[in-house]
Design an enzyme around this catalytic site. Sequence first.
Site, PDB file in Angstrom:
ATOM      1  N   GLU A  52     -14.001   1.645  -0.142  1.00 42.55           N
ATOM      2  CA  GLU A  52     -13.438   2.042   1.147  1.00 42.55           C
ATOM      3  C   GLU A  52     -13.784   3.494   1.460  1.00 42.55           C
ATOM      4  OE1 GLU A  52      -8.902   3.493   0.537  1.00 42.55           O
ATOM      5  OE2 GLU A  52      -9.173   1.338   0.492  1.00 42.55           O
TER       6      GLU A  52
ATOM      7  N   ASP B 136       0.813  -1.219   0.000  1.00 42.59           N
ATOM      8  CA  ASP B 136       0.000   0.000   0.000  1.00 42.59           C
ATOM      9  C   ASP B 136       0.850   1.274   0.000  1.00 42.59           C
ATOM     10  OD1 ASP B 136      -2.339   1.464   0.076  1.00 42.59           O
ATOM     11  OD2 ASP B 136      -3.068   0.589   1.946  1.00 42.59           O
TER      12      ASP B 136
END
Length: 640
Positions: free
Chosen positions: A448, A393
């Site tokens: 998200e 990430d």
Amino acid sequence: MKFHLWLACTFLLGSVSDIHAQKKFTLRSPDKSVTLTVAVGSTVTYTVSQDNKTLIGSSVVSFNNSNYKVSKATQSSHQGKLTPVVKQKTAVIEDRYNELHIDFSNSLSLEWRAYDNGIAWHWISHEKGAYKVKDEQAEFNMDKTGKAWYPQEDGFYSHNERKYIPYTISEIGDNKLASLPALFEVNGTKLLITESGLYHYAGMWLRGGNTIHAVFPQYPKELKLTGDRDEQVVSRQDYIADLNGPQEFPWRVVMIARNDADLLTNQLVYQVAPEAKGDYSWVKPGKVQWDWWHYNNVYDVDFRAGINNDTYKYYIDFAAKNGIEYVLLDEGWCSTTDLFSLVPDINVKELVAYAKKRHVDILLWTSWMVLNQQMQPALDTFAAWGVKGIKVDFMQRDDQLMVAYYEKVATEAAKRHMLVDFHGAYKPIGWLRTHPNVLTSEGVLGNENSKFGNQIDPVHTTTLPFIRQAAGPMDFTPGGMLNVQKDAWSAQPAEPMTLGTRCNQLAMYVIFESPLQMLCDIPTHYIREPEAMELLSKVPVEWARTIPLQAKIGEYVVMARQALNGDWYIAGMTNWEAREVNVDLSFLPVGTYQMELWKDGLNADRNAKDFKLEKRAIANGAHLPLKLAQGGGFVIRLTK
């Protein structure tokens, strides 16, 4: 099977002429509908037309500000089949194109391909020593009255999570930067611009001006750490890439679609990507129970929920019961600056052993920065624990330095038979062909964000399949069970709401492609929704066939897919407009099927959680009228 037609500069098949010292080459697609014309003089220019309609007018391509003198030009035709390791859209891809290869006297070659559904080109350098790429030019000269769906960016440092802003092409001024893919409409035809095979180089972006043209982040000169995961470029060199020796550069891809639905089956990014090296038969796609979306906010249990082994054993038990292949430990299981410093209540080795007994595997999250610092020992340890994959990430860049990092992660993970999910990432560039263990990536404004804002609405989700998904799998993370209509949404980060109906979320498991597909919500919610789990426990993540049935960008999409086991799934989604669709089942093989139908309830326009599951027999050739509520959807499963 490849047929080579060697061309002298005056050979008619290439339509080569010499006008004012300019050599002109014409390349047509196999079905003759797409015509690509390349002219070489003091510069190289190209034009593209379909059905005799100009789509891209004369546009310049160049590399390192070179001078071009043709030394040899050849045309060839290719007709074959590709069999992907991971079946994103189809089990077999028909691969037909005509190719033009031009060698120049300056150690460069330029390769063009014409497909029935698009064109692509890339540069090849034959330099043997060290050199720097100072500039690459790629123009897309389109009618200024055309439309654009433009993922506008503030700068090169970005997660590439954007809405698609509607512009006319004339409105895209010099200051409007966009990440890829970006979509345009010219003369009623859609043109999607992206790239494939991005290695050892910097990513391509678009900017407006006299023409839409490519821009690239230059090589970082000075980097600055601004946190435990963020590294920003303070200053840049005056070049794009620093290289040594021969190199094939990324493919510039223009998908061409007469109808919106054609974008849903285009696989050019996969087709032009470099082939994988090595054996990837061990790659296992699957669904994933995810934790971060709801902050481990499990309830109705007899343990304290949180980032601890008890909670993850609960996830594992839920996954095992419902045929979910993976459980992901997202951020929080360890220090963000040391992958060997686990939080007190987590024992990954114990969780892996617990999961293995239940035929479930474990994935681990990491920021890119700490993985970069500890890659070899960390991946060796993960492999020794039995971890099957990593979610990496916060890269947020695609300069040459960062692109090299992606390739290193993919390669090192594959050595240990580990899967990869890239987040905080740029768009897919054909990973499923070159590195099939990279099953999915973000680079998408996904679910998200429903934790914090109302951007993820049915207009956005009926746009994504035509643009971002055309480039490759997207880790959108669907599956929210607290569904609301537009006026009822509020930010609830530990128990998020999603805009649109329950069946809209369920339909995403058929319409949205991700061979590592998340279930984002709390198992507590899924356990209370057994009829929804009847679908989510069985819906696959790979497909043998994909058949678009009805489609209009930002309005609706209806799609049929055949699973590898022969079952059929049909799903539809609509924007904020309620509509009735008539599903024609005549594409099915002859026979009678057992149908399960998840559809919006009569009150779904008020309470978006309202849905109904029907089961009955139905024959091929039947017409099935369905009413979709605003923000609604449906899913059909057909079994013999």
